[in-house]
Motif scaffolding. Structure first.
Motif, mmCIF file in Angstrom:
data_model
loop_
_atom_site.group_PDB
_atom_site.id
_atom_site.type_symbol
_atom_site.label_atom_id
_atom_site.label_comp_id
_atom_site.label_asym_id
_atom_site.label_seq_id
_atom_site.Cartn_x
_atom_site.Cartn_y
_atom_site.Cartn_z
ATOM 1 N N ALA A 82 2.423 -10.853 -4.077
ATOM 2 C CA ALA A 82 1.704 -11.761 -3.019
ATOM 3 C C ALA A 82 -0.152 -12.026 -2.957
ATOM 4 C CB ALA A 82 1.711 -10.895 -2.131
ATOM 5 N N THR A 83 -0.068 -12.234 -2.037
ATOM 6 C CA THR A 83 -2.112 -12.310 -1.787
ATOM 7 C C THR A 83 -2.153 -11.284 -0.570
ATOM 8 O OG1 THR A 83 -2.611 -14.409 -2.947
ATOM 9 C CG2 THR A 83 -3.977 -13.393 -2.055
ATOM 10 N N PHE A 84 -3.432 -10.065 -1.410
ATOM 11 C CA PHE A 84 -4.234 -9.604 -0.033
ATOM 12 C C PHE A 84 -5.560 -9.965 0.185
ATOM 13 C CE2 PHE A 84 0.053 -7.146 -1.642
ATOM 14 C CZ PHE A 84 0.388 -6.312 -0.504
ATOM 15 N N PHE A 85 -5.714 -10.323 1.029
ATOM 16 C CA PHE A 85 -6.259 -10.948 2.489
ATOM 17 C C PHE A 85 -6.938 -9.191 2.615
ATOM 18 C CE2 PHE A 85 -5.090 -14.935 1.694
ATOM 19 C CZ PHE A 85 -6.039 -15.516 1.453
ATOM 20 N N VAL A 108 -6.084 -10.402 -5.282
ATOM 21 C CA VAL A 108 -6.976 -9.235 -3.991
ATOM 22 C C VAL A 108 -7.575 -10.677 -3.361
ATOM 23 C CG1 VAL A 108 -8.332 -7.841 -3.281
ATOM 24 C CG2 VAL A 108 -6.258 -6.951 -4.855
ATOM 25 N N ALA A 109 -7.961 -11.226 -2.492
ATOM 26 C CA ALA A 109 -8.820 -11.687 -1.911
ATOM 27 C C ALA A 109 -9.594 -11.355 -0.299
ATOM 28 C CB ALA A 109 -8.097 -12.794 -1.281
ATOM 29 N N VAL A 110 -10.579 -12.535 -0.246
ATOM 30 C CA VAL A 110 -11.829 -11.777 0.607
ATOM 31 C C VAL A 110 -10.945 -12.052 2.779
ATOM 32 C CG1 VAL A 110 -13.761 -11.906 2.266
ATOM 33 C CG2 VAL A 110 -13.124 -11.247 -0.962
ATOM 34 N N HIS A 111 -11.038 -10.880 3.310
ATOM 35 C CA HIS A 111 -10.944 -11.530 4.527
ATOM 36 C C HIS A 111 -12.014 -11.826 4.757
ATOM 37 C CE1 HIS A 111 -8.097 -12.499 8.149
ATOM 38 N NE2 HIS A 111 -8.247 -11.106 8.549
ATOM 39 N N GLY A 112 -13.301 -10.769 4.638
ATOM 40 C CA GLY A 112 -14.998 -10.608 5.595
ATOM 41 C C GLY A 112 -14.870 -9.258 5.335
ATOM 42 N N TRP A 113 -16.202 -9.278 5.627
ATOM 43 C CA TRP A 113 -16.900 -8.193 5.784
ATOM 44 C C TRP A 113 -16.146 -6.832 6.605
ATOM 45 C CZ3 TRP A 113 -17.998 -4.101 1.848
ATOM 46 C CH2 TRP A 113 -18.913 -3.152 2.815
ATOM 47 N N TRP A 147 -9.748 -16.965 -3.097
ATOM 48 C CA TRP A 147 -9.659 -16.781 -1.773
ATOM 49 C C TRP A 147 -10.660 -16.460 -0.479
ATOM 50 C CZ3 TRP A 147 -6.466 -20.778 -2.485
ATOM 51 C CH2 TRP A 147 -5.941 -20.692 -4.184
ATOM 52 N N TYR A 148 -10.344 -16.619 0.527
ATOM 53 C CA TYR A 148 -11.554 -16.966 1.912
ATOM 54 C C TYR A 148 -10.601 -16.997 2.966
ATOM 55 C CZ TYR A 148 -14.954 -15.929 5.610
ATOM 56 O OH TYR A 148 -15.358 -15.383 7.199
ATOM 57 N N ARG A 149 -10.140 -15.765 3.620
ATOM 58 C CA ARG A 149 -9.648 -16.355 5.162
ATOM 59 C C ARG A 149 -10.729 -15.612 5.915
ATOM 60 N NH1 ARG A 149 -3.248 -14.549 5.252
ATOM 61 N NH2 ARG A 149 -3.013 -17.091 4.447
ATOM 62 N N PRO A 150 -10.805 -16.158 6.656
ATOM 63 C CA PRO A 150 -11.647 -15.573 7.718
ATOM 64 C C PRO A 150 -10.975 -14.900 9.284
ATOM 65 C CG PRO A 150 -11.377 -17.756 8.268
ATOM 66 C CD PRO A 150 -10.902 -18.090 6.511
ATOM 67 N N PRO A 151 -11.505 -13.564 9.372
ATOM 68 C CA PRO A 151 -10.956 -12.756 10.590
ATOM 69 C C PRO A 151 -10.247 -14.155 11.444
ATOM 70 C CG PRO A 151 -12.721 -11.454 9.865
ATOM 71 C CD PRO A 151 -13.287 -12.802 9.200
ATOM 72 N N ALA A 163 -18.919 -19.647 2.101
ATOM 73 C CA ALA A 163 -17.567 -19.238 1.420
ATOM 74 C C ALA A 163 -18.500 -20.098 0.489
ATOM 75 C CB ALA A 163 -16.694 -19.793 1.850
ATOM 76 N N ARG A 164 -18.273 -21.390 0.817
ATOM 77 C CA ARG A 164 -19.627 -21.913 -1.039
ATOM 78 C C ARG A 164 -20.438 -21.405 -1.907
ATOM 79 N NH1 ARG A 164 -18.799 -26.212 3.182
ATOM 80 N NH2 ARG A 164 -21.332 -26.417 3.223
ATOM 81 N N ALA A 165 -21.284 -20.424 -0.891
ATOM 82 C CA ALA A 165 -21.669 -19.976 -1.654
ATOM 83 C C ALA A 165 -21.339 -18.783 -2.611
ATOM 84 C CB ALA A 165 -23.103 -19.067 -0.520
ATOM 85 N N ALA A 166 -20.495 -18.128 -2.240
ATOM 86 C CA ALA A 166 -19.646 -17.115 -2.777
ATOM 87 C C ALA A 166 -19.012 -17.649 -3.974
ATOM 88 C CB ALA A 166 -19.403 -15.932 -1.426
ATOM 89 N N GLY A 167 -18.757 -18.821 -3.928
ATOM 90 C CA GLY A 167 -17.457 -19.178 -4.884
ATOM 91 C C GLY A 167 -15.774 -19.238 -4.284
ATOM 92 N N LEU A 168 -15.742 -19.580 -2.973
ATOM 93 C CA LEU A 168 -14.683 -18.751 -2.525
ATOM 94 C C LEU A 168 -14.306 -20.454 -2.101
ATOM 95 C CD1 LEU A 168 -15.203 -15.166 -0.681
ATOM 96 C CD2 LEU A 168 -14.492 -15.981 -2.547
ATOM 97 N N ARG A 169 -12.874 -20.145 -1.766
ATOM 98 C CA ARG A 169 -12.226 -21.401 -1.174
ATOM 99 C C ARG A 169 -11.156 -21.010 0.043
ATOM 100 N NH1 ARG A 169 -6.631 -24.453 -3.410
ATOM 101 N NH2 ARG A 169 -6.156 -24.885 -2.013
ATOM 102 N N PRO A 170 -11.346 -21.468 1.083
ATOM 103 C CA PRO A 170 -10.702 -21.079 1.989
ATOM 104 C C PRO A 170 -9.633 -20.653 2.089
ATOM 105 C CG PRO A 170 -12.888 -21.625 2.749
ATOM 106 C CD PRO A 170 -13.035 -22.499 1.002
ATOM 107 N N VAL A 171 -8.515 -20.380 3.323
ATOM 108 C CA VAL A 171 -7.603 -20.945 3.331
ATOM 109 C C VAL A 171 -6.778 -20.408 4.026
ATOM 110 C CG1 VAL A 171 -6.719 -18.948 1.563
ATOM 111 C CG2 VAL A 171 -5.246 -21.064 2.247
#
Length: 276
Positions: A82-85, A108-113, A147-151, A163-171
């Motif tokens: 799976a993908t874990f944000f 492993v993906a990013v859910h924000g700081w 990948w980036y999914r915001p809280p 997200a663009r600056a960090a090279g992440l694709r929002p989903v």
């Protein structure tokens, strides 16, 4: 003249208020994509629409040293990745959990700081926080997240830019389990997912109760075997977003047992971007 004072005050107020209102709208306007009907029509990629024979399984709000390992074990038993944000601040506190998640083959993906709500514009802060989260994940796993999914699924203009600056694709997602409440049960989680999911969809679940009712993750954990069994019975593969593909669904996708009737999607309008 005295009679002109109210008019002048109104004009001054308008001169100040209108730009502020426009700025606020520009900041929060993209958050309308939180609504499934909006993102589904305007940007299927943002909604997580992928290959019609695949389901992308995703988890938010980790890592948690108590609950996340239970999910890793369950997914191992099911033969599913799976993908874990993950949240950056939690990743720094629990790097071993993130490292183990990646070691077991999960994405492993990013859910924000942190799990905050971005109601006030703070573009510079958004950029710094998201880059910090990316560095935290990369530092632990050795892999740059994609990948980036915001809280809360709230995408403001500032977070789009970050997200663009960090090279992440929002989903975001196409179906969720509503598994953050104290009333959640395995049956309710399955019913919520099945109500909106069809082949090509992205499922949002939670492997932590950090911002939810204590212990609610147990309902999600217990729902996993039946969810995965149902998807496989429908002829679908299950995996992370990296294996989900990017094609918009044009053909009829298989119906998930208990889910809504499947309606073929219309092809994209020529000249209109389908990218998030």
């Amino acid at each position: 003249m005295p009679a002109s004072v109210p008019g002048a005050a109104a004009r001054r107020a308008a001169a100040v208020g209108l730009p502020l209102a426009a700025a606020a709208l520009a900041h929060i306007g993209p958050a309308a994509t939180w609504l499934p009907v909006v993102r589904g029509r305007l940007s299927p990629r943002l909604a997580g629409v992928g290959h019609p024979r695949h389901v992308a399984l995703t988890f938010d709000d980790g890592p948690d040293p108590v609950s996340t390992p239970r999910f890793l074990d369950a997914l191992d038993g099911l033969g599913v990745r799976a993908t874990f944000f993950v949240l950056g601040d939690a990743s720094v506190r629990h790097p071993g959990v993130v490292r183990e998640t990646a070691r077991r083959g999960h994405e492993v993906a990013v859910h924000g700081w942190s799990h905050d709500r971005p109601w006030l514009p703070a573009p510079a802060r958004d950029v710094r926080a998201l880059r910090r989260a990316v560095e935290a994940v990369r530092g632990v796993t050795g892999v740059t997240p994609q990948w980036y999914r915001p809280p809360y699924g709230i995408l403001t203009s500032g977070r789009w830019a970050a997200a663009r600056a960090a090279g992440l694709r929002p989903v975001l997602w196409t179906a969720w389990g509503r598994d953050w409440t104290a009333a959640a049960t395995p049956a309710s989680v399955r019913a919520s997912v099945e109500a909106d999911l069809r082949g090509g969809g992205t499922v949002l679940l939670h492997d932590s109760d950090r911002t939810a009712a204590p212990g609610c993750w147990r309902a999600t954990l217990d729902a996993l075997p039946d969810l995965v069994a149902g998807w496989r019975a429908a002829g679908l593969t299950v995996g992370p977003l990296a294996e989900h593909g990017t094609a918009v669904v044009h053909a009829t996708a298989p119906r998930i047992p208990g889910g809504p009737p499947v309606v073929p999607r219309r092809p994209p309008v020529p000249g209109r971007s389908r990218h998030a």
